[in-house]
Motif scaffolding. Structure first.
Motif, mmCIF file in Angstrom:
data_model
loop_
_atom_site.group_PDB
_atom_site.id
_atom_site.type_symbol
_atom_site.label_atom_id
_atom_site.label_comp_id
_atom_site.label_asym_id
_atom_site.label_seq_id
_atom_site.Cartn_x
_atom_site.Cartn_y
_atom_site.Cartn_z
ATOM 1 N N THR A 38 30.678 -1.430 -18.066
ATOM 2 C CA THR A 38 30.472 -2.798 -17.593
ATOM 3 C C THR A 38 31.583 -3.741 -18.029
ATOM 4 O OG1 THR A 38 29.185 -3.465 -19.543
ATOM 5 C CG2 THR A 38 27.964 -2.483 -17.701
ATOM 6 N N LYS A 39 32.514 -3.234 -18.822
ATOM 7 C CA LYS A 39 33.625 -4.054 -19.308
ATOM 8 C C LYS A 39 34.730 -4.118 -18.255
ATOM 9 C CE LYS A 39 31.660 -4.458 -23.317
ATOM 10 N NZ LYS A 39 30.988 -5.657 -23.683
ATOM 11 N N GLU A 40 35.737 -4.960 -18.503
ATOM 12 C CA GLU A 40 36.854 -5.042 -17.555
ATOM 13 C C GLU A 40 37.528 -3.677 -17.467
ATOM 14 O OE1 GLU A 40 40.937 -6.581 -19.371
ATOM 15 O OE2 GLU A 40 39.342 -8.047 -19.582
ATOM 16 N N LEU A 41 38.152 -3.401 -16.346
ATOM 17 C CA LEU A 41 38.651 -2.070 -16.034
ATOM 18 C C LEU A 41 39.605 -1.521 -17.091
ATOM 19 C CD1 LEU A 41 38.618 0.278 -14.081
ATOM 20 C CD2 LEU A 41 40.442 -0.845 -12.784
ATOM 21 N N SER A 42 40.526 -2.347 -17.588
ATOM 22 C CA SER A 42 41.485 -1.840 -18.582
ATOM 23 C C SER A 42 40.776 -1.375 -19.860
ATOM 24 C CB SER A 42 42.548 -2.888 -18.903
ATOM 25 O OG SER A 42 41.956 -4.028 -19.494
ATOM 26 N N LEU A 43 39.769 -2.116 -20.297
ATOM 27 C CA LEU A 43 39.015 -1.732 -21.486
ATOM 28 C C LEU A 43 38.177 -0.482 -21.215
ATOM 29 C CD1 LEU A 43 38.296 -2.371 -24.404
ATOM 30 C CD2 LEU A 43 36.518 -3.909 -23.557
ATOM 31 N N HIS A 44 37.585 -0.413 -20.036
ATOM 32 C CA HIS A 44 36.801 0.769 -19.651
ATOM 33 C C HIS A 44 37.683 2.018 -19.672
ATOM 34 C CE1 HIS A 44 34.217 3.469 -17.428
ATOM 35 N NE2 HIS A 44 35.122 3.554 -16.474
ATOM 36 N N LYS A 45 38.882 1.915 -19.115
ATOM 37 C CA LYS A 45 39.802 3.063 -19.099
ATOM 38 C C LYS A 45 40.199 3.466 -20.515
ATOM 39 C CE LYS A 45 41.896 2.411 -14.566
ATOM 40 N NZ LYS A 45 43.163 2.151 -13.855
ATOM 41 N N LYS A 46 40.444 2.485 -21.368
ATOM 42 C CA LYS A 46 40.823 2.752 -22.757
ATOM 43 C C LYS A 46 39.729 3.551 -23.462
ATOM 44 C CE LYS A 46 42.187 0.164 -26.891
ATOM 45 N NZ LYS A 46 42.439 -1.190 -27.411
ATOM 46 N N TRP A 47 38.479 3.097 -23.337
ATOM 47 C CA TRP A 47 37.370 3.789 -23.983
ATOM 48 C C TRP A 47 37.122 5.153 -23.362
ATOM 49 C CZ3 TRP A 47 35.480 3.106 -28.556
ATOM 50 C CH2 TRP A 47 35.621 1.867 -29.166
ATOM 51 N N SER A 48 37.295 5.261 -22.064
ATOM 52 C CA SER A 48 37.112 6.560 -21.404
ATOM 53 C C SER A 48 38.123 7.572 -21.919
ATOM 54 C CB SER A 48 37.243 6.407 -19.886
ATOM 55 O OG SER A 48 36.192 5.618 -19.391
ATOM 56 N N ARG A 49 39.380 7.145 -22.072
ATOM 57 C CA ARG A 49 40.404 8.045 -22.626
ATOM 58 C C ARG A 49 40.046 8.457 -24.049
ATOM 59 N NH1 ARG A 49 43.956 4.636 -19.920
ATOM 60 N NH2 ARG A 49 44.299 3.396 -21.783
ATOM 61 N N ARG A 50 39.570 7.534 -24.844
ATOM 62 C CA ARG A 50 39.199 7.853 -26.226
ATOM 63 C C ARG A 50 38.063 8.871 -26.281
ATOM 64 N NH1 ARG A 50 39.366 2.054 -29.450
ATOM 65 N NH2 ARG A 50 41.615 1.833 -29.408
ATOM 66 N N ILE A 51 37.098 8.709 -25.405
ATOM 67 C CA ILE A 51 35.972 9.653 -25.380
ATOM 68 C C ILE A 51 36.454 11.040 -24.995
ATOM 69 C CG2 ILE A 51 33.856 10.256 -24.119
ATOM 70 C CD1 ILE A 51 33.299 7.199 -24.007
ATOM 71 N N ILE A 52 37.301 11.116 -23.984
ATOM 72 C CA ILE A 52 37.832 12.417 -23.550
ATOM 73 C C ILE A 52 38.621 13.067 -24.680
ATOM 74 C CG2 ILE A 52 39.472 13.523 -21.977
ATOM 75 C CD1 ILE A 52 38.508 11.427 -19.868
ATOM 76 N N GLU A 53 39.458 12.283 -25.365
ATOM 77 C CA GLU A 53 40.217 12.819 -26.499
ATOM 78 C C GLU A 53 39.286 13.338 -27.581
ATOM 79 O OE1 GLU A 53 42.806 9.697 -27.812
ATOM 80 O OE2 GLU A 53 43.976 9.731 -25.956
#
Length: 71
Positions: A38-53
Motif C-alpha cells: 500500500t506504500k508508494e511504488l518505490s518503497l514497495h519495490k525496495k521492500w519487495s527486493r529485501r524480502i526476496i533477498e
C-alpha cells in the motif's frame, strides 16, 4: 484462514491466554507482511527486493545446514 479465524474472535481475545496472544501476533505479522503493497511504488519495490533477498539467504543457509547434517 487466519483472517477469518481472527474476525470471529477479535472482540473476545484474552491476552492472558497464550493462544490468543499467538493469534494476535500472527495477525500483526500478516498485516506487516502485506502492508508494504500500500506504500508508494518505490518503497514497495525496495521492500519487495529485501524480502526476496532474505528468502534466498534463508535457502542458502538451509542448504548449508542440511549438507552439514549429511542430507
Amino acid at each position: 484462514m487466519l483472517v477469518s479465524k481472527f474476525k470471529g474472535i477479535a472482540d473476545v481475545l484474552n491476552m492472558k491466554e497464550e493462544n490468543d496472544r499467538l493469534l494476535s501476533l500472527s495477525m500483526c505479522l500478516k498485516a506487516a507482511d502485506v502492508a508494504h503493497g500500500t506504500k508508494e511504488l518505490s518503497l514497495h519495490k525496495k521492500w519487495s527486493r529485501r524480502i526476496i533477498e532474505e528468502f534466498f539467504i534463508q535457502v542458502k543457509f538451509t542448504k548449508i545446514y542440511l549438507m552439514n547434517l549429511g542430507w
